[in-house]
Design an enzyme around this catalytic site. Structure first.
Site, PDB file in Angstrom:
ATOM      1  N   GLY A 240       0.766  -1.237   0.000  1.00 20.52           N
ATOM      2  CA  GLY A 240       0.000   0.000   0.000  1.00 20.52           C
ATOM      3  C   GLY A 240       0.793   1.281   0.000  1.00 20.52           C
ATOM      4  O   GLY A 240       0.225   2.360  -0.169  1.00 20.52           O
ATOM      5  N   GLY A 276       3.833  -3.669  -3.679  1.00 21.31           N
ATOM      6  CA  GLY A 276       3.872  -3.855  -5.133  1.00 21.31           C
ATOM      7  C   GLY A 276       4.355  -2.560  -5.767  1.00 21.31           C
ATOM      8  O   GLY A 276       5.464  -2.447  -6.259  1.00 21.31           O
ATOM      9  N   ARG A 277       3.483  -1.550  -5.672  1.00 19.44           N
ATOM     10  CA  ARG A 277       3.762  -0.266  -6.306  1.00 19.44           C
ATOM     11  C   ARG A 277       5.074   0.357  -5.828  1.00 19.44           C
ATOM     12  O   ARG A 277       5.815   0.923  -6.631  1.00 19.44           O
ATOM     13  CB  ARG A 277       2.608   0.691  -5.980  1.00 19.44           C
ATOM     14  CG  ARG A 277       2.590   1.957  -6.788  1.00 19.44           C
ATOM     15  CD  ARG A 277       1.543   2.932  -6.239  1.00 19.44           C
ATOM     16  NE  ARG A 277       0.281   2.315  -5.956  1.00 19.44           N
ATOM     17  CZ  ARG A 277      -0.752   2.260  -6.814  1.00 19.44           C
ATOM     18  NH1 ARG A 277      -0.653   2.807  -8.004  1.00 19.44           N
ATOM     19  NH2 ARG A 277      -1.871   1.666  -6.460  1.00 19.44           N
ATOM     20  N   TYR A 317      -8.906   5.071 -13.205  1.00 26.35           N
ATOM     21  CA  TYR A 317      -8.882   5.805 -11.929  1.00 26.35           C
ATOM     22  C   TYR A 317      -8.643   7.295 -12.108  1.00 26.35           C
ATOM     23  O   TYR A 317      -8.474   8.015 -11.125  1.00 26.35           O
ATOM     24  CB  TYR A 317      -7.752   5.293 -11.027  1.00 26.35           C
ATOM     25  CG  TYR A 317      -7.564   3.803 -10.961  1.00 26.35           C
ATOM     26  CD1 TYR A 317      -8.504   2.986 -10.339  1.00 26.35           C
ATOM     27  CD2 TYR A 317      -6.425   3.216 -11.496  1.00 26.35           C
ATOM     28  CE1 TYR A 317      -8.305   1.621 -10.261  1.00 26.35           C
ATOM     29  CE2 TYR A 317      -6.221   1.848 -11.422  1.00 26.35           C
ATOM     30  CZ  TYR A 317      -7.168   1.054 -10.811  1.00 26.35           C
ATOM     31  OH  TYR A 317      -6.963  -0.290 -10.734  1.00 26.35           O
ATOM     32  N   CYS A 344     -11.322   2.820 -29.782  1.00 22.66           N
ATOM     33  CA  CYS A 344     -12.596   3.472 -30.065  1.00 22.66           C
ATOM     34  C   CYS A 344     -13.437   3.638 -28.815  1.00 22.66           C
ATOM     35  O   CYS A 344     -14.479   3.001 -28.649  1.00 22.66           O
ATOM     36  CB  CYS A 344     -13.338   2.676 -31.124  1.00 22.66           C
ATOM     37  SG  CYS A 344     -12.339   2.578 -32.598  1.00 22.66           S
TER      38      CYS A 344
HETATM   39  N1  LLP Z   1      -1.446  -7.039  -0.742  1.00 25.14           N
HETATM   40  C1  LLP Z   1      -2.724  -7.161  -1.084  1.00 25.14           C
HETATM   41  C2  LLP Z   1      -3.572  -8.096  -0.355  1.00 25.14           C
HETATM   42  C3  LLP Z   1      -3.242  -6.386  -2.150  1.00 25.14           C
HETATM   43  O1  LLP Z   1      -4.514  -6.501  -2.477  1.00 25.14           O
HETATM   44  C4  LLP Z   1      -2.396  -5.489  -2.846  1.00 25.14           C
HETATM   45  C5  LLP Z   1      -2.896  -4.680  -3.958  1.00 25.14           C
HETATM   46  C6  LLP Z   1      -1.047  -5.409  -2.449  1.00 25.14           C
HETATM   47  C7  LLP Z   1      -0.604  -6.182  -1.380  1.00 25.14           C
HETATM   48  C8  LLP Z   1      -0.071  -4.485  -3.113  1.00 25.14           C
HETATM   49  O2  LLP Z   1      -0.436  -3.166  -2.965  1.00 25.14           O
HETATM   50  P1  LLP Z   1       0.571  -1.986  -3.350  1.00 25.14           P
HETATM   51  O3  LLP Z   1       1.772  -2.097  -2.464  1.00 25.14           O
HETATM   52  O4  LLP Z   1       0.938  -2.143  -4.774  1.00 25.14           O
HETATM   53  O5  LLP Z   1      -0.190  -0.753  -3.100  1.00 25.14           O
HETATM   54  N2  LLP Z   1      -4.618  -1.452  -9.944  1.00 25.14           N
HETATM   55  C9  LLP Z   1      -4.517  -0.427  -8.931  1.00 25.14           C
HETATM   56  C10 LLP Z   1      -3.946  -0.961  -7.636  1.00 25.14           C
HETATM   57  C11 LLP Z   1      -4.692  -2.147  -7.089  1.00 25.14           C
HETATM   58  C12 LLP Z   1      -4.065  -2.733  -5.845  1.00 25.14           C
HETATM   59  C13 LLP Z   1      -4.659  -4.066  -5.520  1.00 25.14           C
HETATM   60  N3  LLP Z   1      -4.089  -4.715  -4.358  1.00 25.14           N
HETATM   61  C14 LLP Z   1      -3.718   0.736  -9.482  1.00 25.14           C
HETATM   62  O6  LLP Z   1      -3.313   0.682 -10.644  1.00 25.14           O
HETATM   63  O7  LLP Z   1      -3.515   1.728  -8.789  1.00 25.14           O
END
Ligand code: LLP
Length: 419
Positions: A240, A276-277, A317, A344
């Site tokens: 997150g 992740g991000r 988003y 399109c």
């Molecule tokens: N753990 C769980 C249980 C998750 O659902 C997620 C992301 C993460 C970790 C990793 O989150 P991060 O560190 O990347 O924030 N498609 C969206 C983001 C969706 C995130 C879904 N879950 C976007 O492009 O912003």
């Protein structure tokens, strides 16, 4: 350093490679990743939390290219997976099963069985029916399986609604009363070792407060569980962490650790994180070519060869991705563009009302911060082959995923005799 994309003599480089040279070699659009940025972001977290020796499981949904996964696994990361397909990828990059955690609200029997057979570290469980299902399958396989329960702490992470997961009305996790009950009735699940708590409240969270608020709640809850004699070994604090897309001031890994670690002082958990991000976001860009400049009464459109099928975040988003020209043209005028793809749909834009140096057909541009949820959310809409992916390390680069071909587009399709 936030990332390893920079200008030399007004030309965009990734590490030591001129991005234009890659574009000439392989065509556009393509995703371009910096090996160094990936590794450095992982290491920032590893360093910040060194005192608790965390297991950092890269959340593969952000970017699941094998070359990226292998890079991170070699640097000690584990993987956070959410499907059988992601488990397959994790195995392909030889991620030790003891570093794989599996989340998600909709695991199927087959996926659960594969994960148990692989011997993953644990399941992050999101409902009681899922718990029963894992119990049944573990029983059938005569295995004892580690389970963490995902707690929904009911806090507002202050992020985009589509990526907020820690509020009570979302589909994620279990409320604390239910989790408590599960611990009390753990003997109903003889093939499960209920040994962890998982919490993930949302994504692109730039301030510390929502995390602290959620983790305080978790801490109180853990104290309560432990008073009753329940043992918690794994504490998974999710992902997150927000990154910079435009003018955000997100907490650094160090600042994050400084806020979080004191909360859990003296606790002996195995800490898990699932970013992740934070690791992937600024490590990649999407490179695209201008096809047309279309000037209308209302707008200037820069029509490019990448579209919402390549990078859906702006459409989905309203996300902002900075646009870097591959060649900066010193003193030219700026114009305001809607930068749009060939698809399109009026939702097919990558930027709206963006002031950019004057663009011309064949100019190359890079969309910044596209390393997370870029390629991994791309599709074949409008029968568009998905983009190539390229990894740079120092002065080397290699295509780590070929651009799809038209044959790839129809693989597996057939026309029945009776049509
Ligand atoms: N753990 C769980 C249980 C998750 O659902 C997620 C992301 C993460 C970790 C990793 O989150 P991060 O560190 O990347 O924030 N498609 C969206 C983001 C969706 C995130 C879904 N879950 C976007 O492009 O912003």
């Amino acid at each position: 350093m936030m990332h390893d994309f920079h200008y030399v003599n007004d030309e965009l480089y990734c590490e030591s490679v001129r991005v234009k040279d890659i574009a000439w070699r392989i065509g556009t659009p393509f995703y371009l990743y910096s090996h160094k940025t990936f590794v450095e972001h992982l290491e920032k977290l590893q360093r910040a939390f060194k005192s608790v020796k965390p297991l950092i499981c890269f959340s593969m949904k952000a970017n699941s290219n094998l070359a990226i996964l292998r890079t991170l696994v070699k640097k000690g990361a584990g993987l956070d997976i959410v499907s059988g397909g992601e488990l397959f990828r994790a195995k392909k990059v030889l991620c030790p099963p003891s570093r794989i955690v599996y989340a998600g609200v909709g695991k199927t029997d087959q996926e659960i069985e594969d994960a148990i057979r692989t011997g993953i570290l644990l399941f992050n469980v999101e409902s009681i029916p899922e718990l029963s299902r894992i119990e049944r399958i573990a029983g059938k396989l005569r295995k004892k399986v580690n389970v963490s329960l995902r707690v929904n702490p009911d806090v507002d992470p202050g992020t985009h609604e589509h990526i907020a997961t820690g509020k009570a009305e979302t589909k994620f996790g279990l409320d604390m009363d239910t989790v408590h009950l599960v611990f009390m009735r753990a003997d109903q699940y003889p093939h499960l070792l209920i040994c962890g708590i998982h919490v993930h409240i949302g994504s692109q969270i730039v301030r510390g407060e929502p995390f602290v608020k959620a983790f305080r709640k978790i801490l109180l809850f853990l104290t309560h569980l432990e008073k009753e004699g329940h043992k918690v070994e794994f504490l998974n604090l999710g992902g997150g962490l927000g990154i910079i897309y435009s003018d955000e001031r997100p907490q650094t890994a160090d600042e994050f650790a400084k806020q979080i670690l004191p909360l859990f002082k003296g606790k002996k958990y195995t800490f898990i994180f699932e970013p992740g991000r934070f690791i992937a976001g600024n490590s990649g860009v999407l490179v695209s070519r201008v096809l047309y400049i279309k000037e209308t009464q209302a707008k200037n459109f820069a029509i490019i060869d990448g579209g919402m099928n390549d990078l859906i975040r702006p459409a989905l988003y309203g996300s902002f991705h900075d646009i870097w020209p591959l060649k900066k043209k010193g003193l030219t005028r700026k114009s305001t563009y809607d930068v749009v793809g060939p698809i399109c749909e009026s939702g097919d834009f990558l930027a709206k009302n963006r002031a950019l140096q004057e663009l011309h057909p064949n100019d190359l541009v890079a969309f910044a911060s596209a390393g997370a949820y870029g390629f991994s959310m791309s599709s074949n809409y409008n029968a568009r082959p998905r983009a190539a992916e390229v990894l740079v390390r120092g002065s080397k680069f290699e295509v780590v995923r070929e651009r799809e071909t038209y044959l790839d587009l129809i693989r597996g399709e057939r026309i029945p005799r009776w049509v």
